[in-house]
Design a protein around this motif. Sequence first.
Motif, PDB file in Angstrom:
ATOM      1  N   MET A 217      -1.625 -85.089 188.862  1.00  0.00           N
ATOM      2  CA  MET A 217      -1.573 -83.802 188.214  1.00  0.00           C
ATOM      3  C   MET A 217      -2.949 -83.547 187.601  1.00  0.00           C
ATOM      4  O   MET A 217      -3.633 -84.465 187.185  1.00  0.00           O
ATOM      5  N   GLU A 218      -3.361 -82.305 187.509  1.00  0.00           N
ATOM      6  CA  GLU A 218      -4.586 -81.889 186.839  1.00  0.00           C
ATOM      7  C   GLU A 218      -4.228 -80.774 185.853  1.00  0.00           C
ATOM      8  O   GLU A 218      -3.381 -79.943 186.146  1.00  0.00           O
ATOM      9  N   LEU A 219      -4.908 -80.781 184.707  1.00  0.00           N
ATOM     10  CA  LEU A 219      -4.709 -79.713 183.727  1.00  0.00           C
ATOM     11  C   LEU A 219      -5.958 -78.848 183.694  1.00  0.00           C
ATOM     12  O   LEU A 219      -7.071 -79.349 183.809  1.00  0.00           O
ATOM     13  N   THR A 220      -5.768 -77.542 183.502  1.00  0.00           N
ATOM     14  CA  THR A 220      -6.871 -76.593 183.400  1.00  0.00           C
ATOM     15  C   THR A 220      -6.601 -75.703 182.201  1.00  0.00           C
ATOM     16  O   THR A 220      -5.447 -75.330 181.941  1.00  0.00           O
ATOM     17  N   SER A 221      -7.666 -75.367 181.464  1.00  0.00           N
ATOM     18  CA  SER A 221      -7.492 -74.466 180.317  1.00  0.00           C
ATOM     19  C   SER A 221      -7.117 -73.077 180.815  1.00  0.00           C
ATOM     20  O   SER A 221      -7.323 -72.744 181.983  1.00  0.00           O
TER      21      SER A 221
ATOM     22  N   LYS B 196     -11.329 -78.515 182.766  1.00  0.00           N
ATOM     23  CA  LYS B 196     -10.425 -79.065 183.759  1.00  0.00           C
ATOM     24  C   LYS B 196     -10.373 -80.574 183.566  1.00  0.00           C
ATOM     25  O   LYS B 196     -11.413 -81.228 183.427  1.00  0.00           O
ATOM     26  N   SER B 197      -9.178 -81.149 183.562  1.00  0.00           N
ATOM     27  CA  SER B 197      -9.033 -82.599 183.398  1.00  0.00           C
ATOM     28  C   SER B 197      -9.200 -83.290 184.745  1.00  0.00           C
ATOM     29  O   SER B 197      -9.244 -82.648 185.798  1.00  0.00           O
ATOM     30  N   GLY B 198      -9.274 -84.609 184.681  1.00  0.00           N
ATOM     31  CA  GLY B 198      -9.249 -85.399 185.908  1.00  0.00           C
ATOM     32  C   GLY B 198      -7.825 -85.484 186.424  1.00  0.00           C
ATOM     33  O   GLY B 198      -6.868 -85.022 185.792  1.00  0.00           O
ATOM     34  N   THR B 199      -7.655 -86.091 187.559  1.00  0.00           N
ATOM     35  CA  THR B 199      -6.327 -86.263 188.140  1.00  0.00           C
ATOM     36  C   THR B 199      -5.637 -87.441 187.458  1.00  0.00           C
ATOM     37  O   THR B 199      -6.252 -88.479 187.241  1.00  0.00           O
TER      38      THR B 199
ATOM     39  N   PHE C 124      -3.234 -90.202 178.198  1.00  0.00           N
ATOM     40  CA  PHE C 124      -4.044 -89.097 178.723  1.00  0.00           C
ATOM     41  C   PHE C 124      -5.295 -88.885 177.881  1.00  0.00           C
ATOM     42  O   PHE C 124      -6.394 -88.712 178.405  1.00  0.00           O
ATOM     43  N   LEU C 125      -5.145 -88.903 176.556  1.00  0.00           N
ATOM     44  CA  LEU C 125      -6.262 -88.578 175.662  1.00  0.00           C
ATOM     45  C   LEU C 125      -7.377 -89.612 175.742  1.00  0.00           C
ATOM     46  O   LEU C 125      -8.558 -89.254 175.664  1.00  0.00           O
ATOM     47  N   GLY C 126      -7.051 -90.895 175.896  1.00  0.00           N
ATOM     48  CA  GLY C 126      -8.072 -91.949 175.943  1.00  0.00           C
ATOM     49  C   GLY C 126      -8.993 -91.838 177.143  1.00  0.00           C
ATOM     50  O   GLY C 126     -10.219 -91.723 177.002  1.00  0.00           O
ATOM     51  N   PRO C 127      -8.459 -91.861 178.366  1.00  0.00           N
ATOM     52  CA  PRO C 127      -9.332 -91.773 179.549  1.00  0.00           C
ATOM     53  C   PRO C 127     -10.092 -90.448 179.640  1.00  0.00           C
ATOM     54  O   PRO C 127     -11.185 -90.396 180.195  1.00  0.00           O
ATOM     55  N   GLU C 128      -9.543 -89.369 179.096  1.00  0.00           N
ATOM     56  CA  GLU C 128     -10.223 -88.070 179.146  1.00  0.00           C
ATOM     57  C   GLU C 128     -11.227 -87.917 178.002  1.00  0.00           C
ATOM     58  O   GLU C 128     -11.911 -86.896 177.921  1.00  0.00           O
ATOM     59  N   GLN C 129     -11.302 -88.891 177.088  1.00  0.00           N
ATOM     60  CA  GLN C 129     -12.221 -88.896 175.937  1.00  0.00           C
ATOM     61  C   GLN C 129     -12.030 -87.646 175.071  1.00  0.00           C
ATOM     62  O   GLN C 129     -12.972 -86.926 174.760  1.00  0.00           O
TER      63      GLN C 129
END
Length: 165
Positions: free
Chosen positions: A1-5, A11-14, A33-38
Amino acid sequence: MELTSGNGAWKSGTFKAKIHAGLPVPILLGNSFLGPEQIVLDIHAHTAIDKKTGYDLMGSTPSPKCTWALPRVAPPPTPKKPRIPRPVPFEKVPAPDLDGRALPETVMAHVRERIESIAFQEMLRKKDEEFKHTFADRFPIRLPDTTDYVPDHIYHRIRLKDPHK
């Protein structure tokens, strides 16, 4: 899944996510989710800022200069599989032409070869019967008993060599 504003600025990673219908909010994001996306959370300021881009996911601060994500290119459609015709049921198969006009030459050659083979076997069977009848006196059914004239004073002994010597 990817998130986009909502405006497409972030845009987040997969990532993998569990889907649960019936929640009162569209999505729940946890530490996995929050850790790997910094993403850094500030509860008092109501911000969730991406350290890489500086974008605030909560939208309380103006976003930095927008960098639009590249449009996603759809892959070409998968070609359709060729349809293999179903075999005709045995009851609906027409009767074959037995004169051989509709058969290919290779089939006719195999049929001809098989007929010649059967004819040759039949000829050999007949010749076998003729020879057996002609030479019946030379090949009796029971051979005479020859053990009457074998000398009983001769003995033979076989000594095997030791293979380890």
